[in-house]
Design a protein around this motif. Structure first.
Motif, PDB file in Angstrom:
ATOM      1  N   PHE A 121      -7.129   5.757   0.563  1.00 46.65           N
ATOM      2  CA  PHE A 121      -7.578   6.712   1.916  1.00 46.65           C
ATOM      3  C   PHE A 121      -8.838   7.293   1.415  1.00 46.65           C
ATOM      4  CE2 PHE A 121      -2.940   6.535   2.274  1.00 46.65           C
ATOM      5  CZ  PHE A 121      -2.929   6.459   3.738  1.00 46.65           C
ATOM      6  N   GLN A 122      -9.687   6.838   0.454  1.00 46.45           N
ATOM      7  CA  GLN A 122     -11.112   7.397   0.110  1.00 46.45           C
ATOM      8  C   GLN A 122     -11.908   7.182   1.070  1.00 46.45           C
ATOM      9  OE1 GLN A 122     -12.024   7.721  -4.455  1.00 46.45           O
ATOM     10  NE2 GLN A 122     -10.404   5.972  -4.480  1.00 46.45           N
ATOM     11  N   HIS A 123     -11.718   6.148   1.988  1.00 44.18           N
ATOM     12  CA  HIS A 123     -12.803   5.774   2.999  1.00 44.18           C
ATOM     13  C   HIS A 123     -12.607   6.358   4.194  1.00 44.18           C
ATOM     14  CE1 HIS A 123      -9.311   3.103   3.645  1.00 44.18           C
ATOM     15  NE2 HIS A 123     -10.127   2.572   4.669  1.00 44.18           N
ATOM     16  N   VAL A 124     -11.277   7.147   4.560  1.00 43.71           N
ATOM     17  CA  VAL A 124     -10.819   7.825   5.742  1.00 43.71           C
ATOM     18  C   VAL A 124     -11.338   9.314   5.693  1.00 43.71           C
ATOM     19  CG1 VAL A 124      -8.780   8.530   7.026  1.00 43.71           C
ATOM     20  CG2 VAL A 124      -8.543   6.436   5.594  1.00 43.71           C
ATOM     21  N   PRO A 125     -11.778   9.643   7.025  1.00 45.86           N
ATOM     22  CA  PRO A 125     -12.504  10.975   7.174  1.00 45.86           C
ATOM     23  C   PRO A 125     -11.237  12.045   7.120  1.00 45.86           C
ATOM     24  CG  PRO A 125     -12.283   9.721   9.201  1.00 45.86           C
ATOM     25  CD  PRO A 125     -12.180   8.952   8.309  1.00 45.86           C
ATOM     26  N   PHE A 126     -11.466  13.275   6.235  1.00 47.55           N
ATOM     27  CA  PHE A 126     -10.570  14.171   6.336  1.00 47.55           C
ATOM     28  C   PHE A 126     -11.185  15.587   6.829  1.00 47.55           C
ATOM     29  CE2 PHE A 126      -8.445  11.129   3.522  1.00 47.55           C
ATOM     30  CZ  PHE A 126      -6.877  11.280   3.643  1.00 47.55           C
ATOM     31  N   VAL A 127     -10.224  16.372   7.231  1.00 46.77           N
ATOM     32  CA  VAL A 127     -10.501  17.713   7.362  1.00 46.77           C
ATOM     33  C   VAL A 127      -9.468  18.633   6.406  1.00 46.77           C
ATOM     34  CG1 VAL A 127      -8.816  17.875   9.176  1.00 46.77           C
ATOM     35  CG2 VAL A 127     -10.495  19.697   9.092  1.00 46.77           C
ATOM     36  N   LEU A 128     -10.122  19.573   5.614  1.00 46.74           N
ATOM     37  CA  LEU A 128      -9.270  20.184   4.572  1.00 46.74           C
ATOM     38  C   LEU A 128      -9.267  21.659   4.649  1.00 46.74           C
ATOM     39  CD1 LEU A 128     -10.576  17.945   1.480  1.00 46.74           C
ATOM     40  CD2 LEU A 128      -8.671  17.639   2.722  1.00 46.74           C
ATOM     41  N   ASN A 129      -8.460  22.228   3.867  1.00 46.49           N
ATOM     42  CA  ASN A 129      -8.551  23.761   3.690  1.00 46.49           C
ATOM     43  C   ASN A 129      -9.515  23.956   2.896  1.00 46.49           C
ATOM     44  OD1 ASN A 129      -7.639  26.282   4.337  1.00 46.49           O
ATOM     45  ND2 ASN A 129      -5.385  25.863   3.962  1.00 46.49           N
TER      46      ASN A 129
END
Length: 320
Positions: free
Chosen positions: A197-205
């Motif tokens: 999933f390293q190419h997927v955009p993430f929103v993190l805490n």
């Protein structure tokens, strides 16, 4: 001195005579006179006046001692309450912002039905803030993870070992796993390897929050770098953004119910998938936390029982 010990404690918190006097509903002159008399009696200065008001070493000793006296005073009152037939009182209960909408509405209703003469005051704060409030006797207990607990003066009762899950919309799965979709859904249901999933955009805490601390440990141990495009502290906003195909995110066990609710509402851009994370070795112990020497009246014990029931693993996992 003991009759007015709260004067000193409020002044030690405010470090401003005018602000402290307003909180205490007394005059500036009365509070100054109280402090002068206290320092003359003991022959030491409790506050440095310049360049700004700060506690001296003697002031810190006085503050710590008076906090212990305040706790003893509260414990006495709590024990006397249980000797009365008509129980009334106040509970100051703390919870983090993200967990508030999950349990507080039902909690308030059930507790009020059980103890209509007890006021349940809810404080929404971060874990470190609530820990400090417990230590200064302004909070009775709070619900939080325990990773940020840094003092032996508090005690906690663990009620749920939360697991971490990845949250991603169906549209993002199609976009970022086009060759594996829809078969990847069954594959990830058995455990999603975050290396994929390293190419997927993430929103993190934010980095100092429990869930982010656990996630960063896992990523660091495996040499994984995620594409974080935003950091927000509200988990429910994370999941709304996921449902609008903005990014993928993560959730702990307690938030599974909210994700189910989003999917059932039909008002989102895309269905949300929740997958366990492969080889994720960490749990988030969720606990009720309070001062080690605190004595509670029976109605606070009732509150603890209700919170524990709402946070039991079956309450969330059977709906996930």
């Amino acid at each position: 001195m003991l009759n007015n010990y709260k004067y000193f404690l409020v002044l030690a918190e405010e470090l401003n005579i005018s602000n402290a006097a307003k909180r205490l509903y007394i005059s500036h002159q009365s509070l100054s006179k109280y402090l002068k008399g206290l320092e003359e009696k003991h022959g030491v200065a409790f506050f440095e006046r310049k360049p700004k008001i700060t506690l001296t070493s003697a002031g810190k000793i006085m503050q710590n001692t008076l906090r212990q006296i305040e706790l003893l005073d509260q414990n006495m009152e709590n024990q006397l309450i249980d000797l009365k037939e008509d129980k009334s009182g106040t509970i100051h209960f703390g919870i983090t912002e993200g967990r508030y909408p999950i349990i507080v509405p039902k909690l308030l209703k059930e507790f009020y039905d059980l103890h209509p003469k007890v006021e349940l005051i809810i404080h929404r704060r971060t874990s470190p803030q609530m820990q400090e409030m417990v230590l200064n006797n302004s909070l009775d207990l709070f619900l939080s993870g325990v990773d940020n607990i840094v003092t032996p003066l508090v005690k906690y009762e663990t009620i749920l070992h939360e697991q971490m899950y990845i949250v991603i919309s169906d549209n993002l799965l199609k976009q970022y796993f086009p060759d594996q979709y829809p078969g990847c859904i069954n594959t990830f249901a058995d455990g999603a390897d975050l290396r994929l999933f390293q190419h997927v955009p993430f929103v993190l805490n934010k980095k100092n929050f429990n869930s982010r601390i656990l996630l960063d440990k896992h990523l660091s141990e495996r040499g994984i770098s995620l594409n974080c495009i935003n950091e927000l502290t509200q988990p429910d906003i994370h999941h709304l953004l996921c449902a609008e195909d903005y990014a993928a995110s993560f959730c702990l066990t307690m938030y599974l119910r909210g994700i189910d609710g989003l999917n059932e509402s039909g008002n989102t851009n895309s269905h949300l998938h929740v997958f366990p994370i492969s080889d994720f070795a960490y749990f988030n112990p969720l606990a009720l936390i309070y001062h080690r020497n605190k004595i509670f009246p029976s109605y606070t014990e009732d509150l603890k029982k209700i919170v524990k029931r709402y946070c039991s693993p079956a309450s969330y996992l059977q709906q996930s």
